[in-house]
Scaffold this motif. Structure first.
Motif, mmCIF file in Angstrom:
data_model
loop_
_atom_site.group_PDB
_atom_site.id
_atom_site.type_symbol
_atom_site.label_atom_id
_atom_site.label_comp_id
_atom_site.label_asym_id
_atom_site.label_seq_id
_atom_site.Cartn_x
_atom_site.Cartn_y
_atom_site.Cartn_z
ATOM 1 N N LYS A 90 34.148 43.781 -79.547
ATOM 2 C CA LYS A 90 33.474 42.937 -80.534
ATOM 3 C C LYS A 90 34.261 42.953 -81.845
ATOM 4 O O LYS A 90 34.622 41.887 -82.369
ATOM 5 N N ASP A 91 34.540 44.136 -82.375
ATOM 6 C CA ASP A 91 35.237 44.218 -83.650
ATOM 7 C C ASP A 91 36.720 43.867 -83.526
ATOM 8 O O ASP A 91 37.303 43.255 -84.440
ATOM 9 N N LEU A 92 37.344 44.250 -82.415
ATOM 10 C CA LEU A 92 38.758 43.932 -82.251
ATOM 11 C C LEU A 92 38.985 42.428 -82.327
ATOM 12 O O LEU A 92 39.969 41.959 -82.931
ATOM 13 N N PHE A 93 38.074 41.651 -81.738
ATOM 14 C CA PHE A 93 38.296 40.205 -81.704
ATOM 15 C C PHE A 93 37.659 39.485 -82.884
ATOM 16 O O PHE A 93 38.082 38.369 -83.221
ATOM 17 N N LEU A 94 36.707 40.101 -83.550
ATOM 18 C CA LEU A 94 36.290 39.556 -84.840
ATOM 19 C C LEU A 94 37.423 39.677 -85.842
ATOM 20 O O LEU A 94 37.620 38.788 -86.685
ATOM 21 N N ARG A 95 38.188 40.764 -85.781
ATOM 22 C CA ARG A 95 39.344 40.908 -86.670
ATOM 23 C C ARG A 95 40.426 39.888 -86.346
ATOM 24 O O ARG A 95 41.273 39.591 -87.192
ATOM 25 N N ARG A 96 40.401 39.358 -85.137
ATOM 26 C CA ARG A 96 41.324 38.280 -84.768
ATOM 27 C C ARG A 96 40.709 36.910 -85.076
ATOM 28 O O ARG A 96 41.281 35.886 -84.732
ATOM 29 N N ASP A 97 39.525 36.908 -85.672
ATOM 30 C CA ASP A 97 38.849 35.688 -86.134
ATOM 31 C C ASP A 97 38.249 34.854 -85.002
ATOM 32 O O ASP A 97 38.028 33.646 -85.173
ATOM 33 N N TYR A 98 37.941 35.469 -83.866
ATOM 34 C CA TYR A 98 37.228 34.752 -82.814
ATOM 35 C C TYR A 98 35.718 34.865 -83.039
ATOM 36 O O TYR A 98 35.224 35.965 -83.320
ATOM 37 N N PRO A 99 34.974 33.775 -82.919
ATOM 38 C CA PRO A 99 33.514 33.900 -82.872
ATOM 39 C C PRO A 99 33.121 34.740 -81.658
ATOM 40 O O PRO A 99 33.623 34.515 -80.549
ATOM 41 N N VAL A 100 32.243 35.700 -81.865
ATOM 42 C CA VAL A 100 31.842 36.615 -80.794
ATOM 43 C C VAL A 100 30.344 36.480 -80.547
ATOM 44 O O VAL A 100 29.540 36.475 -81.484
ATOM 45 N N TYR A 101 29.991 36.385 -79.271
ATOM 46 C CA TYR A 101 28.601 36.293 -78.841
ATOM 47 C C TYR A 101 28.326 37.407 -77.839
ATOM 48 O O TYR A 101 29.103 37.600 -76.894
ATOM 49 N N LEU A 102 27.241 38.143 -78.051
ATOM 50 C CA LEU A 102 26.810 39.183 -77.109
ATOM 51 C C LEU A 102 25.593 38.654 -76.356
ATOM 52 O O LEU A 102 24.584 38.292 -76.962
ATOM 53 N N TRP A 103 25.675 38.639 -75.044
ATOM 54 C CA TRP A 103 24.684 37.977 -74.202
ATOM 55 C C TRP A 103 23.844 38.998 -73.431
ATOM 56 O O TRP A 103 24.388 39.867 -72.750
ATOM 57 N N ASP A 104 22.537 38.883 -73.580
ATOM 58 C CA ASP A 104 21.590 39.592 -72.717
ATOM 59 C C ASP A 104 20.958 38.569 -71.797
ATOM 60 O O ASP A 104 20.281 37.633 -72.266
ATOM 61 N N GLY A 105 21.177 38.706 -70.493
ATOM 62 C CA GLY A 105 20.586 37.782 -69.542
ATOM 63 C C GLY A 105 19.092 38.009 -69.387
ATOM 64 O O GLY A 105 18.534 39.004 -69.872
ATOM 65 N N PRO A 106 18.403 37.075 -68.728
ATOM 66 C CA PRO A 106 16.958 37.195 -68.555
ATOM 67 C C PRO A 106 16.541 38.532 -67.944
ATOM 68 O O PRO A 106 17.193 39.050 -67.034
ATOM 69 N N ARG A 107 15.483 39.080 -68.496
ATOM 70 C CA ARG A 107 14.800 40.281 -67.984
ATOM 71 C C ARG A 107 15.527 41.583 -68.290
ATOM 72 O O ARG A 107 15.106 42.651 -67.820
ATOM 73 N N VAL A 108 16.634 41.538 -69.033
ATOM 74 C CA VAL A 108 17.306 42.772 -69.411
ATOM 75 C C VAL A 108 17.510 42.813 -70.918
ATOM 76 O O VAL A 108 17.524 41.779 -71.592
ATOM 77 N N GLY A 109 17.671 44.014 -71.459
ATOM 78 C CA GLY A 109 17.984 44.173 -72.869
ATOM 79 C C GLY A 109 16.964 43.503 -73.765
ATOM 80 O O GLY A 109 15.758 43.726 -73.650
ATOM 81 N N ARG A 110 17.452 42.651 -74.642
ATOM 82 C CA ARG A 110 16.599 41.995 -75.628
ATOM 83 C C ARG A 110 15.994 40.690 -75.110
ATOM 84 O O ARG A 110 15.431 39.916 -75.878
#
Length: 365
Positions: A90-110
Motif C-alpha cells: 500500500k505505502d510502497l505504491f502510494l509513494r509511486r503515486d498510484y491510487p490504491v484501493y483495499l478490497w474486502d469482498g462480501p461477507r468478510v472483513g468490513r
C-alpha cells in the motif's frame, strides 16, 4: 514559478521509490458497492442491504492513471505491512503515486453483512496457516533463507492473527466476483484497474474479468493463485469447491485475453509439478491462444529467493515491487493523469484535467 510548473506538466511528478518520501494524499475514504437489498418474508416493509463489498481508497495528490486494487484472500493487513511491520505494498505504491484501493469482498472483513446465515466454528488454524503461507514444510520448521523474521515471535503472532474467516465455496467465489465486477464497471475505482491478488483471490479476480461488461480491467497480477478459470470447450469438469477449476463460456473466457496484461507469480519453494503451478501455465497458454498477454513468473528464476506464499509482505518486498514496476511499465500502465496549466493574467494555476470547468481559461496540457 512558471518553469517549475512547466517541468511538472511535461515530465510528471517524481517516481522516486525513496522509502522516506512523504506520502501526500488528496483524499482517503471508503464505500460499499454491489450486493442487494432483500425484504423480510414475514414483513416486506423490513429490508436488509447485504452481500456488498467494501472498498477503502487512498488517492495521491498527483496520481498516475492506473488504480491498484489490492485483493486479499486472508486480510487487508497483508497489503499494509511486511511481516516485520515495515512498509507494505500500500505505502510502497502510494509513494509511486498510484491510487490504491483495499478490497474486502462480501461477507468478510468490513463487508460481513451477509444475506444468508454464516457460521464461525473456532478451528486450530495456526499450524495450517504456517504451512499454507509457505513459511516452511511443517509448523515452525522455516525454509532456509525465508524472508520472514523467524526469531521474532511477535511477528509470527501478528501474521497468524491477521487472517480473516474465509468462505471458500463455489457460491462464495461467484458472490465475490459479481460484487467486484459491479465495482469495476462502475467507474468509481477508475477506468484503468490492475488487480493485485493473492491465493484464492486470484480465482475471484479471473472470474471478475469474465463477468465485467467494461474494458476498465487493464491487468491482473496474482501472487500464488489457488484456483483457475477455464473455457467450456475443453471438457473440463468444474470443481464443486472454492478452489476451482471454474468453467465459463468461451466468449466470457476470451475477456481474459482482452486484459492487456496478466501475470501469475510463484515463489521459489513451489515445485514445477505443483498442481497450481501447472494450472497457471495451462491457463496462461489458453489466454495467449486467444490473443492475450499472460505469463508465469517464478521469483526464484528472477533472483528473488526465500519468498513466502504472500511475497509482497516478505522482508525485502521492494524486490517484488520492482517486478511489479516492470509489469506496469511494460504494459503501458504507469502513465500519469493529464495535468493542465491554466493562465489567468500573470497567475498560473495547475488543475487536474476537468474540461467542463476549464473552457474559459487559456490552458495547455
Amino acid at each position: 514559478m512558471l518553469l517549475p510548473l512547466l517541468a511538472l506538466a511535461l515530465t510528471g511528478h517524481s517516481a522516486s521509490t525513496n522509502p522516506h518520501k512523504p506520502i501526500t494524499l488528496s483524499s482517503t475514504g471508503g464505500f460499499q458497492i454491489g450486493g442487494r437489498t432483500m425484504s423480510a418474508p414475514f414483513n416486506p416493509n423490513l429490508t436488509l442491504s447485504c452481500d456488498h463489498g467494501y472498498m477503502e481508497y487512498f488517492l495521491p495528490t498527483r496520481p498516475r492513471k492506473t488504480s491498484l486494487v489490492m485483493w486479499h484472500s486472508s486480510s487487508t493487513q497483508v497489503w499494509q505491512n511486511t511481516w516485520s511491520g515495515g512498509a507494505g505494498f500500500k505505502d510502497l505504491f502510494l509513494r509511486r503515486d498510484y491510487p490504491v484501493y483495499l478490497w474486502d469482498g462480501p461477507r468478510v472483513g468490513r463487508a460481513n453483512w451477509a444475506c444468508e446465515a454464516t457460521v464461525y466454528t473456532p478451528a486450530y488454524m495456526d499450524t495450517s496457516n504456517f504451512v499454507a503461507w509457505n513459511f516452511g514444510p511443517r509448523y515452525k520448521q522455516w525454509w532456509d533463507g525465508v524472508r520472514f523474521p523467524t526469531e521474532d515471535e511477535d511477528a509470527w503472532q501478528q501474521a497468524t492473527s491477521a487472517r480473516y474467516v474465509e468462505y471458500d465455496t463455489k457460491s462464495n467465489v461467484e458472490l465475490h466476483a459479481r460484487a467486484a465486477a459491479v465495482a469495476a464497471d462502475s467507474g468509481r475505482i477508475g477506468r484503468d484497474i490492475v488487480y493485485l491478488t493473492n491465493s484464492a483471490g486470484g480465482l475471484r479476480a479471473q472470474l471478475t474479468a469474465t463477468l465485467s461488461n467494461s474494458t476498465n480491467i487493464k491487468g491482473i497480477v496474482t501472487y500464488e493463485s489457488i484456483g483457475y478459470v477455464y473455457p467450456d470447450n475443453l471438457n473440463i469438469t468444474a470443481g464443486k469447491g472454492g478452489f476451482g477449476p471454474y468453467v465459463v463460456p468461451l466468449e466470457d473466457f476470451k475477456k481474459l485475453a482482452r486484459v492487456p496484461g496478466i501475470q501469475f507469480v510463484w515463489g521459489d519453494h513451489r515445485a514445477e509439478n505443483y498442481s497450481y503451478v501447472q494450472e497457471s501455465r495451462r491457463v496462461a497458454g489458453l489466454i495467449n491462444k486467444y490473443g492475450g498477454n499472460a505469463e508465469v513468473v517464478k521469483l526464484g528464476e528472477v533472483g528473488v529467493r526465500g519468498a513466502t506464499h504472500i511475497p509482497f509482505a516478505d522482508l525485502g518486498n521492494e524486490d517484488v515491487a520492482g517486478l511489479l514496476d516492470e509489469f506496469l511499465e511494460g504494459n503501458g500502465l504507469d502513465g500519469r493523469k493529464k495535468i493542465m496549466l491554466c493562465y489567468i493574467g500573470l497567475h498560473v494555476t495547475v488543475y487536474m484535467y476537468r474540461p467542463q470547468t476549464l473552457g474559459f481559461l487559456a490552458c495547455m496540457v
